[in-house]
Every structure is written in C-alpha cells, then in structure tokens.
Scaffold this motif. Sequence first.
Motif, short mmCIF file in Angstrom:
data_model
loop_
_atom_site.label_atom_id
_atom_site.label_comp_id
_atom_site.label_asym_id
_atom_site.label_seq_id
_atom_site.Cartn_x
_atom_site.Cartn_y
_atom_site.Cartn_z
N ARG A 15 36.34 29.44 45.79
CA ARG A 15 35.49 28.30 45.42
C ARG A 15 34.14 28.35 46.10
N MET A 16 34.17 28.65 47.40
CA MET A 16 32.90 28.70 48.13
C MET A 16 33.01 29.75 49.20
N ALA A 17 31.89 30.39 49.47
CA ALA A 17 31.88 31.47 50.46
C ALA A 17 30.55 31.48 51.17
N PRO A 18 30.55 31.90 52.42
CA PRO A 18 29.28 32.05 53.12
C PRO A 18 28.56 33.27 52.56
N SER A 19 27.28 33.36 52.81
CA SER A 19 26.54 34.52 52.30
C SER A 19 26.98 35.81 52.99
N THR A 20 27.77 35.68 54.05
CA THR A 20 28.36 36.84 54.74
C THR A 20 29.70 37.27 54.13
N TYR A 21 30.00 36.81 52.91
CA TYR A 21 31.32 37.04 52.31
C TYR A 21 31.75 38.49 52.31
N ARG A 22 30.81 39.43 52.34
CA ARG A 22 31.22 40.85 52.32
C ARG A 22 32.03 41.23 53.54
N THR A 23 31.65 40.64 54.71
CA THR A 23 32.36 40.99 55.93
C THR A 23 33.19 39.84 56.50
N ALA A 48 35.15 38.79 50.41
CA ALA A 48 34.81 39.57 49.20
C ALA A 48 36.07 40.25 48.65
N ALA A 49 36.92 40.71 49.56
CA ALA A 49 38.16 41.38 49.12
C ALA A 49 39.09 40.37 48.46
N MET A 50 39.15 39.18 49.04
CA MET A 50 39.97 38.12 48.46
C MET A 50 39.48 37.78 47.06
N ASP A 51 38.16 37.61 46.95
CA ASP A 51 37.56 37.27 45.67
C ASP A 51 37.88 38.32 44.62
N LYS A 52 37.73 39.59 45.02
CA LYS A 52 37.96 40.69 44.09
C LYS A 52 39.39 40.64 43.55
N GLN A 53 40.34 40.44 44.45
CA GLN A 53 41.74 40.47 44.02
C GLN A 53 42.12 39.23 43.21
N THR A 54 41.68 38.05 43.64
CA THR A 54 42.07 36.86 42.89
C THR A 54 41.37 36.84 41.52
N ARG A 55 40.17 37.39 41.45
CA ARG A 55 39.44 37.41 40.17
C ARG A 55 40.23 38.13 39.08
N GLU A 56 41.03 39.08 39.49
CA GLU A 56 41.83 39.79 38.48
C GLU A 56 42.81 38.84 37.78
N THR A 57 43.13 37.73 38.44
CA THR A 57 44.03 36.75 37.81
C THR A 57 43.24 35.62 37.16
N GLY A 58 41.90 35.72 37.15
CA GLY A 58 41.09 34.68 36.51
C GLY A 58 40.61 33.60 37.48
#
Lengths: 453, 453
Positions: free
Chosen positions: B140-148, B126-136
């Motif tokens: 690609r895919m994440a388990p439903s446990t992506y928060r932890t 989730a942290a990875m997603d949050k940071q990369t999203r800032e660059t657009g």
Amino acid sequence: MTSTKSRPTNLNPLITDLAGLDLITDANQIAKLSQDYYTFSPVLQPLLADKTGDLVVRPVNEAEVLKVAAACVKFKVPLTVRGAGTGNYGQCVPLEGGVILDMTRMNAIHWVKPGLACVEPGLKMAAMDKQTRETGWEVRMAPSTYRTATIGGFIGGGSGGIGSVTYGQLRDRGNLQAVRVVTMEDQPRVIELRGDDVYKVAHAYGTNGIITELEIPLAPVYPWAEVIVTFSDFMTAARFGLALSNSDGLIKKLVCGCAAPIPTYFAALRSYIPDGAHCVLLMIAESSLEPLGELIKEFGGTIGYQKTAQEASKGITLAEYSWNHTTLHARSVDSSLTYLQTLLPDDNLALLEHLYHHFKDEVMLHLEFLRVAGSARPAALQVVRYTTEERLNQIIAYHESKGAFIFNPHTYILEDGGMKAIDIEQLKFKEMVDPYGLLNPGKMRAWLERSRL
Amino acid sequence: MTSTKSRPTNLNPLITDLAGLDLITDANQIAKLSQDYYTFSPVLQPLLADKTGDLVVRPVNEAEVLKVAAACVKFKVPLTVRGAGTGNYGQCVPLEGGVILDMTRMNAIHWVKPGLACVEPGLKMAAMDKQTRETGWEVRMAPSTYRTATIGGFIGGGSGGIGSVTYGQLRDRGNLQAVRVVTMEDQPRVIELRGDDVYKVAHAYGTNGIITELEIPLAPVYPWAEVIVTFSDFMTAARFGLALSNSDGLIKKLVCGCAAPIPTYFAALRSYIPDGAHCVLLMIAESSLEPLGELIKEFGGTIGYQKTAQEASKGITLAEYSWNHTTLHARSVDSSLTYLQTLLPDDNLALLEHLYHHFKDEVMLHLEFLRVAGSARPAALQVVRYTTEERLNQIIAYHESKGAFIFNPHTYILEDGGMKAIDIEQLKFKEMVDPYGLLNPGKMRAWLERSRL
Ligand SMILES: Cc1cc2nc3c(=O)[nH]c(=O)nc-3n(C[C@H](O)[C@H](O)[C@H](O)COP(=O)(O)OP(=O)(O)OC[C@H]3O[C@@H](n4cnc5c(N)ncnc54)[C@H](O)[C@@H]3O)c2cc1C
Ligand SMILES: Cc1cc2nc3c(=O)[nH]c(=O)nc-3n(C[C@H](O)[C@H](O)[C@H](O)COP(=O)(O)OP(=O)(O)OC[C@H]3O[C@@H](n4cnc5c(N)ncnc54)[C@H](O)[C@@H]3O)c2cc1C
C-alpha cells in the motif's frame, strides 16, 4: 410545464422507414415501457401517470440507432431514450409521445483493460460487473438498482451509489472516460466525446444525444464482506459512519446509516436489528474487517451480523437495502411514505443533528456517506411521512434555509432536480445535436427557456 | 542525553551462548552495521558518528531471535534491532553498544491473501512488492528507500510514503494488521498483537520488542504511469497537487511537488523541467491519465514527460526523486543542505503560501501530499540551507508558532521526532516486555523519564 407540440398522429411513414428493426406497437407494452419509478413521488404521480410513447424501437447496434434518429428527424417525431426505466423522476417518461428507444438489446462489452471497460449502453450493470470481475476489475459505483439498471441509464440519469464512499460521484472527473453519441441533426452522425466533454451528455436525461458506447473506469475487485452494525443512539451511528468513511486505511464500498424506525421496514433484516435501534449497513473489504472491529468498539456499536464475501454472495445483499432501495422497502410497507435527497454540509454533522431533532419522525434520516472533493460527507435520502405538497415544500425550504442542498426528486425537470443552475455547455451542445428539440422534450429547462437566456 | 550504563566489556560468554548463529565480529563490519542516514542532519552527525555495537547477530528464524533475546537478558547486554539501516534519525544506531540484531536474513513471505500478506520483518519492500504483485496485490505504501528498506524497519521506524496520498500513513488504523514480537523478559516469549494493540510496537524504534512477523494490508495492483508536470508559479503547482490529491475519481500513488530550485538537483530529470520551473512528480493509474490531462489543462501545467507503466518500469523511476530521496539528491549536489518534516494545516494552503514567501530560498519547499483523516494535505519535507543549529531551531519555532506541525528529524529521541507526547500504552508495554531497558537504550524518552511520570 405545458407542452407546445401536438402529438404525432400518424406514425405509419416512420414505421415504414424503420422496417426490419425490432418494433413494439402493442399499446399495453408501450405503456409499460413509458413508465419509471417516479411513483415514489406523490407530486409526480398525477403529472406522469398517463404519459406514453407511441412506438418502441429496440436497436441492436449503432447503425440502427442512426436509422431511428434519421427517421425521427425526418418526421419530427420526439424520441425518448430508455434504459431499464428505473429512474426515480420520470427521466425516461415521454411527455410528448413519439418513439421510445429501448437500448437494452445493445448490451455488449467491447473490451476490458486494467481499470477501464468499453461497453454498450444497454448493458445491465450487474452483468457488466460480473463479466469485468473475471478480469479482476469491477464497476466503481452502481445504483442499488444495479441488477436491472443499464449503464447508459446510469450515466444518463443517475448520480452515484454503492462505491461513491470511495470514488465520489459520476460527476467527478475520472468516473466517466468517454462516450459516443448519435445526434438528431438532419444528417444524424456519431460524435465521440472524451475528457471533460463527456459532461455535455452525462446526466442530461437523454436530451443531448443518444449514447451508443461508453468507456467506464473500473475499480479493482475486493472480496466484499457485509456487516450490520447497530447503535442505540442515532448521532453515534452517524459519527461512526463518518469516521469509517474517513478512515483511509479501511477499504469500503458502502456506508449506509438508517435511523429508527427505518430498520423496521427491512423485513428480512429485522431479526438482526434490535427494536428501536439505528443501523449502519456496510460493504467492507474482508481484509479490513479486523480494524473495522476496533472502530466499532471505539463507537460502542454492536455487530448485528457479519458475512464473508462468499456468504454475502448468496441470499440477501445489503446493497439492496441502501440508496433508494431503503425508500423502496419503506414504501412497500407504507405507500404514503416518500423521500428527499440532500447533500449535507461539511460541518461535522452539526446540521444533521439539528435536523434529526427538528423533524423527528416526520423526516426519518437515511444517510449515504460519499466522497465530495476528497472528503467524506453524508448525503441524506430521508424517508418522509407525506401529508401535502405544501408541507413537502416547507420541509425542502427549511433544509435549504439551513444550508443543506436538496436534489429535489419531485420534479422531472433536469435542472430543478439537480444542480439548479442552467448548464450552458449542455445547452450549446443541444443546440447543435438536437436542433429540433426532439430528444426527450420538456425535460431541459435551459432549452425550454432558451429565448430568455 | 548522557548514558548511565557502562558498555559491556567482555562479550565472550554471550558469544558462547550464541554458538551456531550467524555472528559478525569484525570491527569494520560492525561499525558499518551500526550506522544509518542520520548524516542528513548536521545536528545528529557529531552525536552519532562514533557509536557502534559490539557484535552483529543475523538470526534466520524466530527461534534464533528468542535465543539472542535470552542471552542478552542473561548478560544484560543492550540489543538494537536493525533492518536495512536506512532510517534518517539514527533510529538503529546503538547508543550503548551491545548486540546489533540484523534482521535481513528473516525475509520470507508466509502467505498472501486478497488484500493481506504475512511476512517476515527482514523482507526488503521492493522484493515484497514484486512477489505480492504476482497475485494482483502490492504494498500500500512504501518509503522511497523501498529497494533496500525492510518491512520491519518501515514499521519500526517509518511513517508513510509512496501510496500515502491514497491510504494515509502507517499510524492510520487498517494499515498494519498484526505483529508478532519477541520480548526481553527473563524468559523471552512471543506475543501476538492484533487490532489497535499493534501500536504498542509500531513506530517504537525497536524499543518495545523484536518484531518477527507482520500481517501487512495490501493494495490492488494498477499499472502506474509516471508524469512530470511543470508550472511557472509555485502556488499553482501546489494547488494542482492538492486538487489532484482530492480528486476521488483519479487513482494516484504519488503526488510530490518541488519548488524551484529543487528540480535543478535532479540531474537525470533536468532536461524535462525548464529552468526556474516548479515541478510535480506523479505516479498515476494509466486509466486516469486522460482525466489527469484535463486537470493539468485547468491549472495551466505543462507535461514534462509521461511514461506508461511499461516504460516507467525501466530506467529512472520518479519514486526515487520523492520523499526523502528529494533530500538525498539535493545533498548529493550540496552536502551543506539539510531538511525538515512538516505537516501543514488543513487551511487550503494559506500557511504554505506564507512560508513560501517568508523563507524564500533558505527553506525550499518540497511537498508530499497525503491523506490525513480522510482528506488530502501537503506534508513538507523542506530542503533547508543550513547555517547553524540555532538558526535551524528558529526556523522550526517559526513554523510551530504559525500552526505547522514539525516532525523534527534532528533528534534520535522517539517522542521528540514524532508526536511529541509520551505514549503511555507504549511505556506500559515496554515495562512488561523489556524490564531491563535493554532494547535500543536511550531512544525512548518515556522510559528514560519514567520515574518522573
Ligand atoms: C429503488 C431504486 C433505487 C435507486 N438507487 C439509485 C442509486 O443508488 N443511485 C442512482 O444514481 N440512482 C438510483 N436510482 C435511479 C436509477 O435506478 C438509476 O439512476 C439507474 O442507473 C437508471 O438506469 P436505467 O437503465 O433504469 O435508466 P432509465 O431510467 O431508463 O434512464 C435514465 C435516464 O437516462 C436516459 N438514458 C438512458 N439510456 C440512455 C442512452 N443510451 N443515451 C442517452 N440517454 C440515456 C433516459 O432518457 C433517462 O433520462 C434508483 C431507483 C430506484 C427505483
Ligand atoms: C533517502 C531516504 C528516503 C526515505 N524515505 C522515507 C519515506 O518515504 N518514508 C518513511 O517513512 N521513511 C523514509 N526514510 C526512512 C527509512 O528509509 C524508512 O523508514 C525505512 O522503511 C526504514 O527501513 P529499514 O529497514 O532501513 O529500517 P532501519 O533503519 O534498519 O530501522 C528503523 C527502526 O526500526 C527498528 N526495527 C527494524 N527492524 C525491526 C524489527 N524487526 N523489530 C523491531 N524494530 C525494528 C530499528 O531498531 C530502527 O529503530 C527514508 C530514508 C532515506 C535515507
């Protein structure tokens, strides 16, 4: 196909009604704006060469389109909409004269949202792409004529293109969000169509209303690298193309395969493709180049060249060797060549292999991979050594007898070139919006034969 | 599975060698950091409940990882790598004690390019997603446990998840670009693996080296709307899910179908799903909502709720009702429930329909649609009413006899849970990088039985 209508003789009253609009009355210019690329077809050449409109009108907004529609209805003058005139089957060639409505001055972008743009129909696709890319979004699919073709003409007469390997074709739900059309009723009006209703006017060759605005779904921008891969064996090239198209982890925009000797027609690319080799032309996300390398290795391909997105943005672009540009390059070397358009069955390339050996050099295989209902398949835009119309029809019949679906590019009749079946929804819509049959007359079989339906 | 190694009795020399590193020696904390979610399996529960490591080390960089590896080799102490410990099959539970290498402090992002990020393994998804999203760009895919869950743990022990309906699974070429691993040789070193070589350590349960850096392909960011669609008939829900997954013009990230009574386990969603209804949970690009509406109409579905991306970013998210979170919610209501993981054949849902009627309520169908070699298929993460291990095995055998492929979640053996076959490449790599068999011992069948191979 014989016309029942006589041509309008005196357009002066109509011209008077259109005072203040951008009109072209010069016969030479009108003749030019009456033609398209049907010249790829030796069958269509004699049928369409002398067809011209009588007047060109170039509206700048929807209000002007409504004015032209009203005037044409009032005087019962045929109206044929024209984008850039790059269609291949005489889609915008007026069979019964009248007004050519040239849409190229209506080229504004109204808005761009994430994944969606609202544009005017006369916008060139390359211009649209350039502007939407600044917001991080690009055109999902475009014909290889994107530099000149308009988005309205693509929706009116096109089917798919560069991008279809990921997003399918225009006919697939989700690739066209909404259209506004001006009708040809006694009181012309504007109708907005959304959802599945868009198919009442999409791919109708401008027979079902004049599109004045479109909502077009967009794709996220990737930096697109360009790669030429060559193979000594054609079926290996085809299998590589299919495998790449079905590789869910690799991001691609174009997978185009050309059997020898087609690459010999590509003057600017010849030095990258060994004599006798078969080539696959690719547009692929830069971030997918490394795993692409593994796939090329697996299939024993050789990289002819590989350009970063930055390098590919200058000079030649592979897009302009794909789709019907392949045919264009072949014909520019040998104008006796023509082409076919074929959807091959989902049979793991079995029929393709048969056709390759069966026709040999007479039907040179050019494949465009695209998604059909979720999985990749090759469409063939074969380059054909033309001898006679009879032989061409034999070739078509042979393909059909084996289970290939031919989208015949040697007819200007909507249904005969496309899905073959009459589209009842389109016919019902036409009866409402064009009761006098003035829009691009002679192109829709359903209308011509409606008394028998 | 009986262990041949005796547990290290005195870790003091090792602890001395690791002076200055972040160590945890508290028995309670070690026990906690030795467990994962194998508790979903009544078969694994008794096998793993008492397994613990002897020491936890939390390295902050690759140099520290090298130090730990060297010390473990020196004293022949087992080392089990741990991300967040959210695996379902005891992947990170140490069978023979030793060091637990907790990677969560190595969580930096080194760089993000269009479509690609270079990260440390302990980064939460989730942290990875949050940071990369800032660059657009997003994951690609994440388990439903992506928060932890950590990205290293996902690559080490996961398979796919939210996003797989578009990009396929982790094992598909293109979804993992490169890894760096620290070996357990006498002189531990760092090896970079690129291209297909990444599969020597991906999904190896940490038995083939300690991943210290990864290059992970990213997807473009869309605003993801969330939609619940309900159906009165399960097979219609399944057919809708398949059709949507195969709709190339619709952009989606999650297509999850749950047969009744599964939705009754979703406390927070119950008011949106009528009693007895089957539901399909969707994450779909906002720009695809309108054509989605047409598809829902075509299949006679009802919209339970529809949230814009903005609305969906607050409160509950459907992602956390999908994949194994479905099982989690069911088990939180009734802890006697367990689950299966099944890839159904590409047979237009024929076997699915059979299984639905055959097992009825005993095997409640939960489907996750994903792409396999270019076309969509349902995977089933069935919620199973557990009675005995014998009956569970009967159920598995019945599925297999009918052509379904079971990824058995009731074993901690790498090969038995996955593709069943021994992976010779992985074994050869292990022989090089872990000659003493110290990495997560007892998990890789190929290693345990290598004398017989
Ligand atoms: C070398 C070459 C390559 C090509 N490659 C492709 C390809 O890859 N894919 C593909 O699909 N096509 C291809 N084509 C065909 C054509 O270029 C495209 O379909 C193109 O998008 C047409 O756009 P246009 O503006 O030139 O349309 P036009 O040719 O001007 O018009 C096409 C049709 O749409 C109608 N129309 C135009 N504007 C409107 C409007 N506003 N409202 C209602 N109807 C309208 C016209 O009446 C006509 O029937 C190719 C053609 C050539 C010559
Ligand atoms: C409710 C629930 C839902 C889930 N949903 C999904 C799902 O949708 N898809 C899915 O694939 N899985 C799913 N899982 C399983 C698990 O959550 C994921 O696979 C997750 O990505 C594991 O990450 P982690 O950090 O928790 O890894 P861990 O459980 O800590 O480790 C997993 C494996 O990877 C190894 N490992 C960890 N880090 C490294 C490293 N740096 N180097 C080498 N090996 C390493 C470990 O030794 C272990 O064998 C689910 C589990 C639960 C409980």
